[in-house]
Design an enzyme around this catalytic site. Structure first.
Site, PDB file in Angstrom:
ATOM      1  CD  GLU A  72      13.739   6.770  30.341  1.00  0.00           C
ATOM      2  OE1 GLU A  72      12.843   7.282  30.879  1.00  0.00           O
ATOM      3  OE2 GLU A  72      14.642   7.068  29.687  1.00  0.00           O
ATOM      4  NE  ARG A 120      21.092   5.855  28.133  1.00  0.00           N
ATOM      5  CZ  ARG A 120      21.140   6.618  29.275  1.00  0.00           C
ATOM      6  NH1 ARG A 120      21.954   6.290  30.147  1.00  0.00           N
ATOM      7  NH2 ARG A 120      20.175   7.462  29.550  1.00  0.00           N
ATOM      8  CE  LYS A 162      15.503  12.581  30.204  1.00  0.00           C
ATOM      9  NZ  LYS A 162      15.982  11.159  30.590  1.00  0.00           N
TER      10      LYS A 162
END
Ligand code: 3PG
Length: 203
Positions: A37, A41, A125
């Site tokens: 993943e 950011r 998640k």
């Protein structure tokens, strides 16, 4: 096959320099963690996803920190094969539904989980895992919501991951501990591979 069953740990990676993406992904795959993943950011994230998708076909690369519909379209265009969001809004889950790729929407409370189950989503998640109640919270949810499975992420490390992985409603865990910032900056891929192989052996 479910995203949650591909590997016991999904490395959550913050890539500052797209040049590091391919050697990093190769180290994670060599260590036994093929699901990666890449968090949105950093400005390098989309390019990093594209390079891994193009050059490391053994990896299943996805995009994390999905917060907007633009994040979804840009990630899928870059080659992301799955999407992960830290939390879920109605408009975001509608866009995730239409994205054409598997996704793990974030939830942290029973009500948030139930809102997603109403839409037929049963793989989520759990974020921020440690701060939101960790293993005891997940155990408590298994009673009323036994058909929902989670990838807990947030504050999990190699020593706490086994307690999560032992739960019947946990398919895998996610975390950044496999890709320490200093190892990334130094290009210490041998260290990343070693951390990945320790994590791959957790289950
Ligand atoms: C995430 O986005 O999933 C978290 O930031 C994971 O980070 P941590 O493993 O460092 O808590």
């Amino acid at each position: 096959m479910s995203l949650l069953d591909l590997a016991p740990v999904i490395p959550v990676v913050v890539i500052e320099d797209a040049e590091t993406a391919v050697p990093l992904a190769r180290a994670l795959v060599a260590g036994g963690l093929p699901v990666i993943e890449v968090t949105l950011r950093t400005p390098a994230a989309r390019e990093a996803i594209a390079r891994i998708a193009d050059e490391v076909p053994e990896a299943t690369v996805g995009a994390g920190t999905i917060r907007t519909t633009d994040d979804i379209s840009a990630s899928v265009a870059a080659g992301a094969r799955f999407l992960v969001s830290p939390g879920t809004t109605l408009s975001l889950v509608e866009a995730l539904d239409s994205s054409g790729v598997p996704y793990l929407p974030g939830a942290a409370t029973v009500s948030e989980v139930m809102a997603l189950v109403e839409r037929g989503i049963k793989e989520l998640k759990f974020f921020p895992a440690e701060a939101a109640g960790g293993v005891p919270y997940l155990k408590a949810m298994a009673g009323p919501l036994p058909d929902v499975r989670f990838c807990p992420t947030g504050g999990i490390r190699v020593n706490t991951a086994p307690d999560y992985l032992a739960l019947p409603n946990v398919g895998c865990v996610g975390g950044t501990w496999l890709t320490p910032a200093d190892a990334m900056a130094a290009g210490d891929w041998a260290r990343v591979e070693k951390l990945a192989s320790e994590a791959a052996a957790l289950r």
